[in-house]
Design an enzyme around this catalytic site. Sequence first.
Site, PDB file in Angstrom:
ATOM      1  N   TYR A   1      23.037 -13.810  54.496  1.00 57.00           N
ATOM      2  CA  TYR A   1      22.251 -15.030  54.749  1.00 57.00           C
ATOM      3  C   TYR A   1      22.695 -16.107  53.771  1.00 57.00           C
ATOM      4  CZ  TYR A   1      18.324 -18.301  54.740  1.00 57.00           C
ATOM      5  OH  TYR A   1      17.557 -19.433  54.795  1.00 57.00           O
TER       6      TYR A   1
ATOM      7  N   GLU B   1      21.121 -23.812  57.602  1.00 57.36           N
ATOM      8  CA  GLU B   1      20.834 -22.383  57.449  1.00 57.36           C
ATOM      9  C   GLU B   1      21.765 -21.576  58.342  1.00 57.36           C
ATOM     10  OE1 GLU B   1      16.760 -19.857  57.460  1.00 57.36           O
ATOM     11  OE2 GLU B   1      17.329 -20.663  59.405  1.00 57.36           O
TER      12      GLU B   1
END
Length: 427
Positions: free
Chosen positions: A148, A236
């Site tokens: 991530y 993101e």
Amino acid sequence: MAASMACQAAARGSRRLFLNQNELPGWSCRRWLNLQEYQSKKLMQESGVAVQRFFVAETASEARAAARRLNAKEIVVKAQILAGGRGKGLFDSGLRGGVHLTKDPAVVGELAEQMLGFNLTTKQTPKEGVKVKTVMVAEALDISRETYFAILMDRSCNGPVLVGSPQGGVDIEEVAAKSPELIFKEVVDIVDGVRDEQALRMAANLGFKGPLERQAADQIKRLYDLFLKVDATQVEVNPLGETPEGRVVCFDAKINFDDNAEFRQKDVFAMDDMTESDPTETEAAKYDLKYIGLDGNIACFVNGAGLAMATCDIIDLHGGKPANFLDLGGGVKESQVYQAFKLLTADPKVEAILVNIFGGIVNCAIIANGITKACRELELKVPLVVRLEGTNVEEAKRILSESGLPITAAHDLDDAAKKAVASIAKH
């Protein structure tokens, strides 16, 4: 509480990672840009970020041609809608799933025929689903490891911060809560940008090894370049993945933009896909009103996002249910007040309206004039409770009291909420 519903609705599709659970940065209702997956990937591609090769198709024949042009071992066909949960969705054509893998270009055309022009229903769409107008035909890549990575504006750091975790492809908030040691953070100097040692340290913390560490660091720096280039408030990537062939690829991305920069990001904002937006929200945006529909029957008419959420909460506290979240903002004009009432009264669920204005930079007299005009011209049929406080409030109260209209005055927000809830029972 109702305010949390309003906040979640307003921030649709956006996730803010609270690294410190006691950190509650200020939230404001802003315009959320609706970009399809292929649009975000196009922006990334233009900044040299590694994404899967892809084409966009609006017809089955275009999809077949795209599959042949890709010349990939395996192809993924993705229905393009703004809602999540596409993989487990259902089309009214009978096709299950909005994401399909195949090695046969001919099958790509067959899948597109069952997607394009049909409604796809997922856990995040309305019951009737959303009509699919485009599909993305992309090279399918295996992922050997998922991480991530995000860049976001952090008030506590007075600027951008890199956030990463070797645990990608899952709910990152859950990782932060259960395994905070797996969340890594690098504060970026807005003048110097992302330094090489920062990018390499983040790549190492994400678990990239050998040549992949340098490759991941390069992708991190390119993502930061994109962040600056498009005036993003958040980029993101989940997952930032590693393939068996030794490539670092951004497989999925979510980008939020600073609406204050719209004047210099005209090309980006021109991509805004409003076709899936609520018609009332779209209409409200024309008059610079921030509106989100909720499920209750007491309409809220408020200036300021925080005050609007507090109003929703207090209505809920007294046994009522807010019908909407509506933020007038600061520079209110009389015409906006009229348009706001027009939107609220058009909602058949609305059985009462609560006006809660705290006039700092807002002139309460302007609000009062707008209210009286709207009540007369729209022939208001539901109870109206008004609480005004602040700039020019005495003049505003005089305007309302001398209007001859059935307006119930309230001393404070608590009093207003009680009266609004009670008015429905009496009406």
